[in-house]
Design a protein around this motif. Structure first.
Motif, mmCIF file in Angstrom:
data_model
loop_
_atom_site.group_PDB
_atom_site.id
_atom_site.type_symbol
_atom_site.label_atom_id
_atom_site.label_comp_id
_atom_site.label_asym_id
_atom_site.label_seq_id
_atom_site.Cartn_x
_atom_site.Cartn_y
_atom_site.Cartn_z
ATOM 1 N N GLY A 55 73.422 77.331 57.842
ATOM 2 C CA GLY A 55 73.672 78.059 56.607
ATOM 3 C C GLY A 55 75.077 78.016 56.054
ATOM 4 N N ILE A 56 75.948 77.185 56.629
ATOM 5 C CA ILE A 56 77.302 76.998 56.100
ATOM 6 C C ILE A 56 77.276 75.804 55.155
ATOM 7 C CG2 ILE A 56 79.688 76.389 56.714
ATOM 8 C CD1 ILE A 56 79.200 77.803 59.395
ATOM 9 N N ASN A 57 78.100 75.842 54.113
ATOM 10 C CA ASN A 57 78.151 74.754 53.134
ATOM 11 C C ASN A 57 79.420 73.923 53.337
ATOM 12 O OD1 ASN A 57 75.790 75.854 51.876
ATOM 13 N ND2 ASN A 57 77.105 77.337 50.839
ATOM 14 N N PRO A 58 79.353 72.850 54.131
ATOM 15 C CA PRO A 58 80.540 72.022 54.329
ATOM 16 C C PRO A 58 80.756 71.059 53.158
ATOM 17 C CG PRO A 58 78.725 71.161 55.644
ATOM 18 C CD PRO A 58 78.203 72.376 54.924
ATOM 19 N N VAL A 59 82.002 70.909 52.751
ATOM 20 C CA VAL A 59 82.401 69.932 51.739
ATOM 21 C C VAL A 59 83.462 69.057 52.381
ATOM 22 C CG1 VAL A 59 83.481 69.580 49.480
ATOM 23 C CG2 VAL A 59 81.894 71.495 49.821
ATOM 24 N N ILE A 60 83.231 67.745 52.424
ATOM 25 C CA ILE A 60 84.118 66.819 53.136
ATOM 26 C C ILE A 60 84.984 66.051 52.144
ATOM 27 C CG2 ILE A 60 84.232 65.013 54.879
ATOM 28 C CD1 ILE A 60 82.603 67.569 55.669
ATOM 29 N N VAL A 61 86.290 66.040 52.386
ATOM 30 C CA VAL A 61 87.225 65.162 51.673
ATOM 31 C C VAL A 61 87.835 64.239 52.721
ATOM 32 C CG1 VAL A 61 89.312 65.004 50.286
ATOM 33 C CG2 VAL A 61 87.757 66.940 49.957
ATOM 34 N N HIS A 62 87.745 62.942 52.517
ATOM 35 C CA HIS A 62 88.247 62.028 53.553
ATOM 36 C C HIS A 62 89.492 61.284 53.088
ATOM 37 C CE1 HIS A 62 86.845 58.337 51.549
ATOM 38 N NE2 HIS A 62 85.759 59.005 51.217
ATOM 39 N N GLY A 63 90.279 60.873 54.069
ATOM 40 C CA GLY A 63 91.432 60.030 53.801
ATOM 41 C C GLY A 63 91.069 58.563 53.962
ATOM 42 N N GLY A 64 92.085 57.756 54.291
ATOM 43 C CA GLY A 64 91.830 56.322 54.465
ATOM 44 C C GLY A 64 93.076 55.481 54.367
ATOM 45 N N GLY A 65 94.256 56.093 54.541
ATOM 46 C CA GLY A 65 95.512 55.359 54.422
ATOM 47 C C GLY A 65 95.612 54.137 55.310
ATOM 48 N N PRO A 66 95.351 54.252 56.634
ATOM 49 C CA PRO A 66 95.445 53.075 57.511
ATOM 50 C C PRO A 66 94.489 51.961 57.110
ATOM 51 C CG PRO A 66 95.410 55.100 58.807
ATOM 52 C CD PRO A 66 95.100 55.492 57.392
ATOM 53 N N GLN A 67 93.269 52.325 56.707
ATOM 54 C CA GLN A 67 92.282 51.313 56.304
ATOM 55 C C GLN A 67 92.713 50.610 55.017
ATOM 56 O OE1 GLN A 67 91.722 54.446 57.286
ATOM 57 N NE2 GLN A 67 89.782 54.660 58.369
ATOM 58 N N ILE A 68 93.310 51.369 54.101
ATOM 59 C CA ILE A 68 93.830 50.755 52.874
ATOM 60 C C ILE A 68 94.944 49.772 53.224
ATOM 61 C CG2 ILE A 68 95.136 51.198 50.747
ATOM 62 C CD1 ILE A 68 93.619 53.887 50.563
ATOM 63 N N GLY A 69 95.838 50.203 54.121
ATOM 64 C CA GLY A 69 96.949 49.344 54.525
ATOM 65 C C GLY A 69 96.480 48.036 55.143
ATOM 66 N N GLU A 70 95.470 48.119 56.010
ATOM 67 C CA GLU A 70 94.936 46.909 56.653
ATOM 68 C C GLU A 70 94.315 45.964 55.626
ATOM 69 O OE1 GLU A 70 92.170 48.254 59.557
ATOM 70 O OE2 GLU A 70 93.701 49.246 60.787
ATOM 71 N N THR A 71 93.578 46.521 54.662
ATOM 72 C CA THR A 71 92.928 45.685 53.650
ATOM 73 C C THR A 71 93.960 45.037 52.733
ATOM 74 O OG1 THR A 71 91.028 47.182 53.712
ATOM 75 C CG2 THR A 71 91.126 45.631 51.883
#
Length: 293
Positions: A55-71
């Motif tokens: 009954g909890i409403n989770p909202v996820i915000v994700h990062g991605g700095g290392p993955q951006i750097g690798e790409t």
């Protein structure tokens, strides 16, 4: 039998927290080691699915700095950082959008759904969720002793959050997974720090909690010992005396901003610990630093 009874006691310990957070929104910034370790990815997905089912409403915000750097490195594009912010050129923004809104976002959605959830991936541009303008950093130039504007390119400064799309997803029992980009004044994509996005979304939703997952155990004192709880006044003291510095400083500021705009409690937790979300939400001890008003 004793071990089985202990399991029941653990469930009973969580009961007051389950009752307290029923039908409440918790915004989670997902990043660091928790995003790159396969075991921790599975733990995170299961934790989020469990939260939704009780009954909890989770909202996820994700990062991605290392993955951006690798790409970017794969494409032969060099990254430049100013005070921890990636200078984002027009050449880079397509890669940023591809990695954040495409690869990482869809991986997280798929993982949550594989563990029994119903996640939907969006970016800050979808449904006009995040309106932003180009961030202009002002620094004092030592040579001239005058302020100068530093252009970080297509880096966004959030102006407005429109939570309608998130509210619609919540009404239909979906778990939103948000990539931290926004729409600029001319419709362009802007790259935005995920901690800032999570803080502003938590404020717009009047969330019960904002949880920032990091690669450290939380806010530490000068002896590198965890500080379990802080309020606004104590935080400001620790900033002035140089205890809170570097990468922890903007995270703490995000927490203070969220509290000021109506979020009940904020947390900086160690994403390297198995089931850190559940431990922080459903136990008295927690696993990080709780920051309150």
């Amino acid at each position: 039998m004793e071990r089985i009874i202990q399991k029941a006691e653990i469930l009973l310990e969580a009961l007051p927290f389950i009752k307290s957070f029923f039908d409440k929104t918790i915004v989670i910034k997902y990043g660091g080691n928790a995003m790159v370790s396969t075991d921790l990815q599975d733990d995170f997905a299961r934790d989020v699915v469990l939260m939704k089912y009780i009954g909890i409403n989770p909202v996820i915000v994700h990062g991605g700095g290392p993955q951006i750097g690798e790409t970017l490195e794969t494409f032969g594009i060099k990254s430049e950082f100013i005070d921890g912010q990636r200078v984002t050129s027009k050449e880079m923004i397509d890669v940023v959008e591809m990695v954040l809104g495409g690869k990482i976002n869809k991986q997280i959605v798929s993982l949550i759904n594989r563990h029994g959830g119903s996640a939907v991936g969006i970016t800050g541009k979808d449904g006009d969720l995040i309106k932003a303008k180009k961030y202009r950093k002002v620094k004092n130039c030592p040579e001239t002793n005058r302020p100068e504007i530093i252009d970080l390119g297509l880096v966004g400064d959030i102006q407005e959050v429109n939570p309608k799309i998130l509210e619609a997803l919540d009404r239909n029992e979906f778990i939103p997974v948000i990539a931290p980009t926004g729409r600029g004044e001319e419709g362009e994509t802007l790259n935005i720090n995920a901690d800032f996005v999570a803080s502003k979304i938590a404020a717009a939703l009047k969330a019960e909690k904002l949880i920032l997952m990091t690669n450290t155990e939380g806010v530490q004192d000068k002896k590198r010992k965890l500080i379990p709880e802080l309020n606004r006044k104590k935080v400001q003291t620790l900033i002035r005396n140089g205890t809170i510095i570097d990468g922890m400083l903007p995270k703490v500021q995000c927490c203070l901003d969220a509290l000021k705009e109506g979020v009940r409690k904020t947390h900086i937790i160690d994403g390297r610990i198995k089931h850190s979300l559940l431990l922080e939400i459903f136990t008295k001890e927690g696993v990080g630093t709780q920051i309150i008003q």
